[in-house]
Design an enzyme around this catalytic site. Structure first.
Site, mmCIF file in Angstrom:
data_model
loop_
_atom_site.group_PDB
_atom_site.id
_atom_site.type_symbol
_atom_site.label_atom_id
_atom_site.label_comp_id
_atom_site.label_asym_id
_atom_site.label_seq_id
_atom_site.Cartn_x
_atom_site.Cartn_y
_atom_site.Cartn_z
ATOM 1 N N LYS A 254 0.859 -1.191 0.000
ATOM 2 C CA LYS A 254 0.000 0.000 0.000
ATOM 3 C C LYS A 254 0.891 1.237 0.000
ATOM 4 C CE LYS A 254 -3.173 2.615 3.044
ATOM 5 N NZ LYS A 254 -4.069 2.602 4.224
ATOM 6 N N ASP A 259 -2.443 10.221 3.576
ATOM 7 C CA ASP A 259 -3.844 9.834 3.788
ATOM 8 C C ASP A 259 -4.522 10.842 4.715
ATOM 9 O OD1 ASP A 259 -6.279 8.615 4.148
ATOM 10 O OD2 ASP A 259 -5.509 6.927 5.334
ATOM 11 N N LYS A 266 -9.863 12.865 8.370
ATOM 12 C CA LYS A 266 -9.354 12.460 9.683
ATOM 13 C C LYS A 266 -9.281 13.672 10.608
ATOM 14 C CE LYS A 266 -6.183 8.767 8.213
ATOM 15 N NZ LYS A 266 -6.802 7.649 8.928
ATOM 16 N N ASP A 277 1.742 6.462 5.412
ATOM 17 C CA ASP A 277 0.761 5.476 4.936
ATOM 18 C C ASP A 277 1.247 4.719 3.698
ATOM 19 O OD1 ASP A 277 -1.578 4.183 5.558
ATOM 20 O OD2 ASP A 277 -2.874 5.545 4.416
ATOM 21 N N ASP A 336 -11.978 7.104 4.043
ATOM 22 C CA ASP A 336 -10.745 6.874 4.785
ATOM 23 C C ASP A 336 -10.348 5.401 4.783
ATOM 24 O OD1 ASP A 336 -8.522 7.483 6.261
ATOM 25 O OD2 ASP A 336 -9.588 7.704 8.178
ATOM 26 N N GLU A 338 -9.413 3.665 2.394
ATOM 27 C CA GLU A 338 -8.984 3.734 0.997
ATOM 28 C C GLU A 338 -7.947 2.677 0.642
ATOM 29 O OE1 GLU A 338 -7.626 5.414 3.396
ATOM 30 O OE2 GLU A 338 -5.540 4.904 2.968
ATOM 31 N N ARG A 340 -7.679 -0.550 1.250
ATOM 32 C CA ARG A 340 -8.218 -1.791 0.687
ATOM 33 C C ARG A 340 -8.717 -1.576 -0.734
ATOM 34 N NH1 ARG A 340 -12.424 -2.011 5.604
ATOM 35 N NH2 ARG A 340 -10.670 -0.890 6.518
HETATM 36 N N1 BES Z 1 -4.074 4.615 6.942
HETATM 37 C C1 BES Z 1 -5.169 4.340 7.792
HETATM 38 C C2 BES Z 1 -4.815 3.344 8.905
HETATM 39 C C3 BES Z 1 -3.800 3.816 9.902
HETATM 40 C C4 BES Z 1 -4.209 4.387 11.092
HETATM 41 C C5 BES Z 1 -2.454 3.628 9.675
HETATM 42 C C6 BES Z 1 -3.285 4.818 12.013
HETATM 43 C C7 BES Z 1 -1.517 4.044 10.607
HETATM 44 C C8 BES Z 1 -1.933 4.642 11.778
HETATM 45 C C9 BES Z 1 -6.325 3.755 6.997
HETATM 46 O O1 BES Z 1 -6.431 4.199 5.690
HETATM 47 C C10 BES Z 1 -7.575 4.159 7.710
HETATM 48 O O2 BES Z 1 -7.805 5.322 7.832
HETATM 49 N N2 BES Z 1 -8.331 3.186 8.198
HETATM 50 C C11 BES Z 1 -9.523 3.451 8.902
HETATM 51 C C12 BES Z 1 -10.565 2.465 8.439
HETATM 52 C C13 BES Z 1 -11.937 2.765 8.956
HETATM 53 C C14 BES Z 1 -12.471 4.016 8.313
HETATM 54 C C15 BES Z 1 -12.808 1.586 8.645
HETATM 55 C C16 BES Z 1 -9.245 3.285 10.392
HETATM 56 O O3 BES Z 1 -8.495 2.360 10.753
HETATM 57 O O4 BES Z 1 -9.718 4.096 11.173
HETATM 58 ZN ZN ZN Z 2 -4.611 4.767 4.783
HETATM 59 ZN ZN ZN Z 3 -7.465 6.022 5.489
#
Ligand code: BES
Ligand code: ZN
Ligand code: ZN
Length: 489
Positions: A254, A259, A266, A277, A336, A338, A340
């Site tokens: 990824k 992000d 966020k 990210d 967010d 994104e 996947r």
């Molecule tokens: N890049 C983030 C995950 C992340 C969070 C990586 C903290 C490193 C540190 C990912 O794209 C994301 O935002 N995931 C969300 C998914 C949710 C919206 C289902 C998450 O984990 O909050």
């Molecule tokens: Zn992300």
């Molecule tokens: Zn994200």
């Protein structure tokens, strides 16, 4: 750093700094024991003691580095000792050091040597590209290390040290990529880095730009990248060639160069570190560089989906339905989630290689940080033999993984009424539903997903060989896995 091997005795060879690793509660050589009276040094793991021996031995300074109890010593203890040693050398501003272990390590010589070299190279790293006014003391680097070995072991030690340095270079490449600010480390820039690897390491590299992605149906990458002026890229890096006796292993990363969350923006504190990210992509770059340096007899294909997730009037929206490269449709409920979405294209693309294994790394979910913290990467997989190999590689490399289940019930949680899948499954089991989503795109090929959201970045070092920021996690694990693949054949 230049690391060489000699068959001599540490205590008899002149040196500005001799580093001697010792086991906990074991007798030390007489000359040293004398210097330790009364003794506060026990050789515990992580313990160090600097001595000024005043001509009782040849070195001018002696650094004792504890490895802990001999039967509990692992490659990780040695890696950490290497890092402590190099940090002490930097503090003392000694450019040329010598090193040895007192007594026999309970590991094969090449393995301990590799870990020691990794620790030395990684422990010396700082990301200071953007700092000005650094003093000579701060920029001081240790130039060379001489490692002593018994003559019957010296070739194996030499080989281990060389391998450790090559692997560490891969890790440091990954750290540099992660630490680079989002405005500099764009998807296009990642494409350029890949093309540089083609030049320097003979990889076969193809970079698809926005127009090509649109034309060829990479709907996931295009959707996520739409909100940013920095256009997305899909990067294919190939090391080695297909042959009857060479299995193809696909490494997928990824590469979100930043992000923001997109329209599902966020909060400020969660966005602070989101230049990281692309830790999965960075690991794939580092592992391919190391595989090429080591000349592994494998066919390894690195696939990186790279985009910047931004909110704008062009951005993809909650409610949008995205058609991924596979033809499957994805209902976007949260922009967010994104990772996947962009990975769905890369994972489907991987199938064209008929791979023996697909190993994918991504900073995918915040939920994995809650579950495992900074001390293990979350693993999910469709093939237990592959997952077991990755677990073993995790133990051996000091980059531990912990497996979570992928039962059918989790797959139910990401079914959509109006599309084939939805991109979120609710708060419960957030890391697993993300993993279950990815499985929909890998066909029947053996697949492992590694969620490195908790391990790719440290606000403060979690290991002696860390520095604040990107850890380069995944490179050592992947190389260990690939080497294991070679050894098993
Ligand atoms: N890049 C983030 C995950 C992340 C969070 C990586 C903290 C490193 C540190 C990912 O794209 C994301 O935002 N995931 C969300 C998914 C949710 C919206 C289902 C998450 O984990 O909050
Ligand atoms: Zn992300
Ligand atoms: Zn994200």
């Amino acid at each position: 750093m230049e690391i060489t091997v000699r068959t001599a005795e540490l205590l008899r060879e002149p040196s500005d700094l001799a580093m001697l690793a010792t086991f906990e509660d074991e007798t030390l050589p007489g000359e040293i024991a004398e210097l330790l009276e009364p003794s506060d040094y026990h050789g515990r793991a992580g313990q160090t003691l600097l001595l000024y021996p005043r001509n009782s031995i040849a070195p001018r300074r002696l650094l004792l580095v504890g490895l802990g109890k001999r039967d509990a010593v692992s490659a990780e203890s040695i890696r950490q000792a290497g890092a402590s040693a190099v940090q002490e050398a930097r503090r003392l501003q000694v450019a040329a050091v010598t090193a040895d272990v007192y007594g026999d390590l309970p590991l094969p010589p090449e393995q301990s040597a590799q870990a020691f070299a990794e620790g030395m190279e990684l422990g010396a790293y700082h990301y200071w590209h953007y700092r000005t006014g650094l003093t000579n003391e701060q920029t001081f680097t240790v130039q060379s290390a001489v490692v002593f070995a018994r003559s019957e072991n010296s070739e194996r030690v030499r080989a281990g040290l060389a391998a450790g340095q090559k692997i560490a270079q891969g890790v440091l490449l990954a750290r540099d990529l992660v630490n680079g600010p989002g405005y500099a480390m764009t998807p296009a820039k990642l494409g350029e880095v890949a093309l540089e690897l083609a030049d320097t390491h003979g990889l076969k590299v193809t970079v698809l730009d926005q127009a090509q992605l649109e034309e060829q149906g990479f709907g996931g990458i295009v959707a996520v990248g739409k909100g940013s002026a920095n256009e997305p890229r899909f990067i294919v890096m190939e090391y080695g060639e297909t042959a009857a006796d060479k299995p193809t292993i696909c490494l997928v990363g990824k590469g979100l160069t930043f992000d923001s969350g997109g329209l599902s923006l966020k909060p400020a504190d969660a966005m602070e570190t989101m230049k990281s990210d692309m830790g999965g992509a960075a690991a794939v770059f580092g592992a391919l560089q190391a595989a090429a340096e080591l000349g592994l007899p494998l066919h390894v294909v690195g696939l990186v989906s790279s985009a910047e997730n931004m909110p704008s009037s062009n951005a993809y929206r909650p409610g949008d339905i995205v058609k991924s490269l596979s033809g499957k449709t994805i209902e976007v409920l949260n922009t967010d989630a994104e990772g996947r979405i962009i990975l769905s294209d890369a994972l489907f693309y991987a199938q064209r290689y008929q791979p023996a294994a697909i190993v994918e790394l991504s900073t995918l979910t915040g939920a994995i940080i809650i579950a495992l913290g900074a001390y293990a990467t979350g693993m999910m997989g469709t093939d237990q033999a592959l997952a077991d190999r990755i677990s073993a590689a995790g133990e051996a490399s000091g980059e531990r993984v912990w497996q979570l289940p992928l039962w059918d019930e989790y797959t139910e949680m990401i079914k959509s009424e109006i599309a084939d899948l939805k991109n979120i499954g609710g708060r419960a089991a957030g890391s697993i539903t993300a993993g279950a989503f990815l499985v929909a795109f890998v066909g029947d090929f053996p697949f492992v997903h590694l969620d490195i959201a908790g391990t790719a970045w440290v606000d403060k070092p979690a290991k002696p060989y860390h520095s604040q920021g990107g850890t380069g996690v995944g490179v050592r694990l992947l190389v260990e896995y690939l080497q294991g693949y070679v050894d098993a054949r």
